[in-house]
Design an enzyme around this catalytic site. Sequence first.
Site, PDB file in Angstrom:
ATOM      1  N   GLY A   3       0.850  -1.204   0.011  1.00 11.65           N
ATOM      2  CA  GLY A   3      -0.200   0.152   0.023  1.00 11.65           C
ATOM      3  C   GLY A   3       0.989   1.418  -0.033  1.00 11.65           C
ATOM      4  N   GLN A  44       2.818   1.195  -3.320  1.00 10.74           N
ATOM      5  CA  GLN A  44       2.043   1.518  -4.671  1.00 10.74           C
ATOM      6  C   GLN A  44       1.356   2.942  -4.675  1.00 10.74           C
ATOM      7  OE1 GLN A  44      -0.417  -1.831  -5.967  1.00 10.74           O
ATOM      8  NE2 GLN A  44       1.252  -3.118  -5.089  1.00 10.74           N
ATOM      9  N   ARG A  60      -7.361   1.793   8.813  1.00 13.34           N
ATOM     10  CA  ARG A  60      -8.139   1.763  10.120  1.00 13.34           C
ATOM     11  C   ARG A  60      -7.487   2.778  10.924  1.00 13.34           C
ATOM     12  NH1 ARG A  60      -7.771  -4.435  12.033  1.00 13.34           N
ATOM     13  NH2 ARG A  60      -5.444  -4.549  11.880  1.00 13.34           N
ATOM     14  N   GLY A 101      -4.502   3.338  13.920  1.00 20.21           N
ATOM     15  CA  GLY A 101      -3.705   2.267  13.662  1.00 20.21           C
ATOM     16  C   GLY A 101      -2.360   2.480  13.342  1.00 20.21           C
ATOM     17  N   ASP A 147      -3.788 -10.494   3.510  1.00 18.80           N
ATOM     18  CA  ASP A 147      -4.703 -11.463   2.931  1.00 18.80           C
ATOM     19  C   ASP A 147      -5.704 -11.846   3.739  1.00 18.80           C
ATOM     20  OD1 ASP A 147      -3.651 -11.690   0.239  1.00 18.80           O
ATOM     21  OD2 ASP A 147      -2.073 -12.404   1.083  1.00 18.80           O
ATOM     22  N   HIS A 151      -2.463  -9.891  -5.348  1.00 19.68           N
ATOM     23  CA  HIS A 151      -2.366 -11.302  -5.070  1.00 19.68           C
ATOM     24  C   HIS A 151      -3.456 -11.969  -5.471  1.00 19.68           C
ATOM     25  CE1 HIS A 151      -0.446 -14.747  -3.520  1.00 19.68           C
ATOM     26  NE2 HIS A 151      -0.519 -14.514  -2.163  1.00 19.68           N
ATOM     27  N   GLU A 193       7.364 -18.661  -2.499  1.00 18.52           N
ATOM     28  CA  GLU A 193       7.991 -18.124  -0.976  1.00 18.52           C
ATOM     29  C   GLU A 193       7.948 -19.258   0.030  1.00 18.52           C
ATOM     30  OE1 GLU A 193       4.694 -15.442  -0.617  1.00 18.52           O
ATOM     31  OE2 GLU A 193       3.153 -16.782   0.234  1.00 18.52           O
ATOM     32  N   SER A 233      36.532 -23.026  -9.997  1.00 18.60           N
ATOM     33  CA  SER A 233      37.473 -24.017 -10.286  1.00 18.60           C
ATOM     34  C   SER A 233      36.978 -25.012 -10.992  1.00 18.60           C
ATOM     35  CB  SER A 233      38.065 -24.196  -9.050  1.00 18.60           C
ATOM     36  OG  SER A 233      37.330 -25.248  -8.064  1.00 18.60           O
TER      37      SER A 233
HETATM   38  N1  LIG Z   1       4.568  -7.870   0.733  1.00 19.01           N
HETATM   39  C1  LIG Z   1       4.860  -8.219  -0.349  1.00 19.01           C
HETATM   40  O1  LIG Z   1       6.204  -8.284  -0.442  1.00 19.01           O
HETATM   41  C2  LIG Z   1       4.040  -8.547  -1.217  1.00 19.01           C
HETATM   42  C3  LIG Z   1       4.196  -8.720  -2.706  1.00 19.01           C
HETATM   43  C4  LIG Z   1       3.410  -8.778  -3.332  1.00 19.01           C
HETATM   44  C5  LIG Z   1       2.010  -8.933  -3.084  1.00 19.01           C
HETATM   45  N2  LIG Z   1       1.658  -8.724  -1.936  1.00 19.01           N
HETATM   46  C6  LIG Z   1       0.201  -8.611  -1.428  1.00 19.01           C
HETATM   47  O2  LIG Z   1      -0.092  -7.138  -1.446  1.00 19.01           O
HETATM   48  C7  LIG Z   1      -1.254  -7.311  -0.519  1.00 19.01           C
HETATM   49  C8  LIG Z   1      -0.843  -6.623   0.644  1.00 19.01           C
HETATM   50  O3  LIG Z   1       0.259  -7.049   1.450  1.00 19.01           O
HETATM   51  P1  LIG Z   1       1.211  -5.888   2.270  1.00 19.01           P
HETATM   52  O4  LIG Z   1       2.247  -7.110   2.502  1.00 19.01           O
HETATM   53  O5  LIG Z   1       1.272  -4.905   1.647  1.00 19.01           O
HETATM   54  O6  LIG Z   1       0.321  -5.855   3.618  1.00 19.01           O
HETATM   55  P2  LIG Z   1       0.618  -6.642   4.902  1.00 19.01           P
HETATM   56  O7  LIG Z   1       1.489  -6.273   5.890  1.00 19.01           O
HETATM   57  O8  LIG Z   1      -0.031  -8.038   4.699  1.00 19.01           O
HETATM   58  O9  LIG Z   1      -0.947  -5.861   5.561  1.00 19.01           O
HETATM   59  C9  LIG Z   1      -0.937  -4.703   6.076  1.00 19.01           C
HETATM   60  C10 LIG Z   1      -2.176  -3.830   5.949  1.00 19.01           C
HETATM   61  O10 LIG Z   1      -3.496  -4.672   6.254  1.00 19.01           O
HETATM   62  C11 LIG Z   1      -4.088  -3.889   7.254  1.00 19.01           C
HETATM   63  N3  LIG Z   1      -4.931  -4.945   7.962  1.00 19.01           N
HETATM   64  C12 LIG Z   1      -4.672  -6.131   8.376  1.00 19.01           C
HETATM   65  N4  LIG Z   1      -5.764  -6.814   8.928  1.00 19.01           N
HETATM   66  C13 LIG Z   1      -6.754  -5.781   8.810  1.00 19.01           C
HETATM   67  C14 LIG Z   1      -7.998  -5.817   9.371  1.00 19.01           C
HETATM   68  N5  LIG Z   1      -8.606  -6.852   9.960  1.00 19.01           N
HETATM   69  N6  LIG Z   1      -8.782  -4.781   8.896  1.00 19.01           N
HETATM   70  C15 LIG Z   1      -8.202  -3.521   8.531  1.00 19.01           C
HETATM   71  N7  LIG Z   1      -6.879  -3.521   8.100  1.00 19.01           N
HETATM   72  C16 LIG Z   1      -6.166  -4.577   8.434  1.00 19.01           C
HETATM   73  C17 LIG Z   1      -3.026  -3.221   8.241  1.00 19.01           C
HETATM   74  O11 LIG Z   1      -3.299  -2.249   8.710  1.00 19.01           O
HETATM   75  P3  LIG Z   1      -3.219  -1.880  10.397  1.00 19.01           P
HETATM   76  O12 LIG Z   1      -1.734  -0.976  10.306  1.00 19.01           O
HETATM   77  O13 LIG Z   1      -4.063  -0.918  10.810  1.00 19.01           O
HETATM   78  O14 LIG Z   1      -3.162  -3.191  11.178  1.00 19.01           O
HETATM   79  C18 LIG Z   1      -2.006  -2.915   7.075  1.00 19.01           C
HETATM   80  O15 LIG Z   1      -2.402  -1.686   6.591  1.00 19.01           O
HETATM   81  C19 LIG Z   1      -1.697  -8.960   0.057  1.00 19.01           C
HETATM   82  O16 LIG Z   1      -2.472  -9.340  -0.858  1.00 19.01           O
HETATM   83  C20 LIG Z   1      -0.136  -9.324  -0.412  1.00 19.01           C
HETATM   84  O17 LIG Z   1      -0.163 -10.780  -0.662  1.00 19.01           O
HETATM   85  C21 LIG Z   1       2.605  -8.390  -1.046  1.00 19.01           C
END
Ligand SMILES: NC(=O)c1ccc[n+]([C@@H]2O[C@H](COP(=O)([O-])OP(=O)(O)OC[C@H]3O[C@@H](n4cnc5c(N)ncnc54)[C@H](OP(=O)(O)O)[C@@H]3O)[C@@H](O)[C@H]2O)c1
Length: 413
Positions: A106, A109, A125, A128, A164, A188, A276, A334
């Site tokens: 987030g 991007q 939220r 948070g 997720d 994803h 992964e 080598s």
């Molecule tokens: N990480 C990577 O390298 C990567 C790479 C490619 C694709 N992706 C995909 O991109 C997407 C996002 O991944 P990410 O790694 O950026 O995020 P993440 O760390 O997995 O998620 C963090 C975000 O989700 C929020 N969140 C979690 N549970 C929540 C809930 N119950 N209600 C409201 N907000 C909630 C958190 O808010 P708070 O801070 O308020 O808890 C935070 O803003 C996923 O689908 C992941 O598979 C990730």
Amino acid sequence: MNCSKSTVLRAAARAAASAAGPAPARRSIFTATAAASSSSACTAARFTRPAAARAAPTVTQKRFVQTLDFGGSKETVWERSDFPKEKLAKIFANDTFAVLGYGTQGYAQSLNLRDNGLKVIVGVRKGGHSWEAAKKDGWVEGKTLFTIEEAADKGTVLMYLLSDAGQKQGWNTIKPYVKKGKTLYFSHGFSIVFHEQTGVVPPKDVDVILAAPKGSGATVRSLFLEGRGINSSVAIYQDASGQARERAFAMGVAIGSGYLYETTFEKEVHSDLVGERGILMGAIQGAFAAQYDVLRAKGHSPSEAYNETVEEATQSLYPLIAKNGMDWMYANCSTTARRGALDWAPKFYSATKPVFEELYARVEDGSETARSLEENSRPDYRERLEEELREIRESEMWRAGKTVRGLRPENQK
Ligand SMILES: NC(=O)c1ccc[n+]([C@@H]2O[C@H](COP(=O)([O-])OP(=O)(O)OC[C@H]3O[C@@H](n4cnc5c(N)ncnc54)[C@H](OP(=O)(O)O)[C@@H]3O)[C@@H](O)[C@H]2O)c1
């Protein structure tokens, strides 16, 4: 591995010299992005964010998509130069991107979209961790920073970038805002493909698209700022508007990708979860630990076992493999190392292939996503995770690694 270091260095210097030769008339599709590929799983990277936002690099449209040979198979690829900023501005003239979630993706991007001149708001939220992080990055409460519901209401492109497990928990809140004419975007395939576990089933009258960066959000951001770009996959699940395909590739570029390849939601989630769990992190930690333990059991010091297992791999050989390929690596070590590696590679292939097959089967049948949802939905998941990470951190191998890293000249003051 007993590679002759001078041989490697000489060959590396030759490769560098030939790479620095006369500029080709037309840029190779690989030059800008070859180093961009990395784990799609690293979430810890938010702590190493590039500090300051700079102006987005200027990109001029050079040509249109091309079909290239990938080891004998033809694939079409899209590049950043296929969607310069003016073209992005036209395609998304009437759009507001609502980035829902401010984890590593987030964060990266949203800032890249903003630097590409597009209209972006963030929804998280209130109060948070993400709320505070977004404010620090310049998102302003009530103007560009909102609650998830408010942002989902205002946005035309809803970028569902909660964790997720969070996507499952938040779907009933988001769903009323996923209205006709809007675009629902993922990075994803997890929530959509495993909808029986997540409950995420979008209405039929919205576009549902995906752009999945093949690396951490920190890399998505830092490569963008350097004028380079991460590799990403793109997929279309629903095309209600008839324009989902073009918009999906344009979005892939707008979020900061360098080159894009097409996939499906299903293939994206299967390959990503295998990668992964496998060679990107799970297999590598398992193989490192197995070799280290054998060396230690045979009386080698921690320093020797660590250097022969991790340090030489990550500091010398893997970067050379990334740059030049495995055949080059074999050709430039080598004769002793080469003979042994050629003989042992098939044994490791046979030993690990059944494990990869088992892993793929568990991903495909939903066992891995079910486990992930269950574990990551627990209220105490952060504490439990920390306990598991502490075990790795405090293992002899990684404690030895900390000492070895500290001895690198660049880490000494
Ligand atoms: N990480 C990577 O390298 C990567 C790479 C490619 C694709 N992706 C995909 O991109 C997407 C996002 O991944 P990410 O790694 O950026 O995020 P993440 O760390 O997995 O998620 C963090 C975000 O989700 C929020 N969140 C979690 N549970 C929540 C809930 N119950 N209600 C409201 N907000 C909630 C958190 O808010 P708070 O801070 O308020 O808890 C935070 O803003 C996923 O689908 C992941 O598979 C990730």
